[in-house]
Design an enzyme around this catalytic site. Sequence first.
Site, PDB file in Angstrom:
ATOM      1  N   HIS A  36     -68.301 -16.564  40.548  1.00 48.53           N
ATOM      2  CA  HIS A  36     -68.504 -15.138  40.818  1.00 48.53           C
ATOM      3  C   HIS A  36     -67.186 -14.358  40.752  1.00 48.53           C
ATOM      4  O   HIS A  36     -67.117 -13.229  41.213  1.00 48.53           O
ATOM      5  CB  HIS A  36     -69.115 -14.934  42.200  1.00 48.53           C
ATOM      6  N   HIS A  39     -76.920 -15.885  41.189  1.00 53.60           N
ATOM      7  CA  HIS A  39     -76.959 -17.265  40.710  1.00 53.60           C
ATOM      8  C   HIS A  39     -78.020 -17.431  39.622  1.00 53.60           C
ATOM      9  O   HIS A  39     -78.349 -18.551  39.248  1.00 53.60           O
ATOM     10  CB  HIS A  39     -77.271 -18.230  41.857  1.00 53.60           C
TER      11      HIS A  39
END
Length: 329
Positions: A56, A215
């Site tokens: 991320h 995700h």
Amino acid sequence: MKKLINGVETVLRESLDGFCAAHSDIVVLGEDHKFVRRRALKPGKVALVSGGGSGHEPLHVGFVGHGMLDAACPGQVFTSPTPDQMLAAAEAVDQGAGVLYVVKNYEGDVMNFEMAAEMASGTVATVVTNDDVAVEASSFSTGRRGVAGTLVVEKVVGAAAEAGADLASCQALGERVNARTRSMGIALTSCTVPAAGTPTFSLAEDEMEMGVGIHGEPGRRRVKLMPAREIADEMVAAILGDFGADASGEALLLVNGFGGTPTMELYLMYDNARKLIERRGIRITRSLVGNYVTSLEMAGCSLTVTLLDEEIARHWDAPVHTAALRWGM
């Protein structure tokens, strides 16, 4: 799978080595690569610690530095860091005023940070972020997911801690910022976790995922690709609708890329979202556009709106110096 890696088993370790070498004026790598911490710690200051699965970036290690986090714990790609990482990070940066954990609402993150807090010898408090309005729960979370609004919490609370706020005040402020923040994301393509070697999900050339998680979790529904203004309209309607009657006054608008979207398209989305929000009587007085809470190479973006008050705006504007955010210094 085409990626710039030497091997799946070393990708995180080598990435952290490169990150800390490139930003050695700001950060230090913890023992055994368990965490990244601020190089210059401030005695008597509340320490902010966050973390989560890698993939991320720049969240969270990119937000370590003056005015934001004191340490970040990177787990393997899309995998929660372990309690011993979180405990080691807290012990390394605790300067006597306590430690505040900022945790995204994913079951692994919440459970492991809770375990670390229970093992801590010092005073620890926690703020859990849950700004995603796309779905109430997913396979990763109980309740709403914590997504790009986490950045806003870390910036605002980080500034308050830098200014000398105590632990209880920092926790209360973090909870208030989270309560005044809503986000929603969309995906145009999937992403590929190195250990898996194949895309997390598949989309046809004319499809998009409305409400995707960071995700690659499913969102509200899969739909045909729409013009940007129609995508922004649905996202803004969901965000402002969730605020209800509280949606008024000044706001921060964050347009966040998921890693594979050109900056040109992110600014186009900002333009569409800003016009829609201001048409509904909310004034956008703060903004941020770029890749900040990504999902590897996923194409897509998220919109985040934070309703501002004087205190939140002041701390957002306060100086910050990290690898990913820098202003006012």
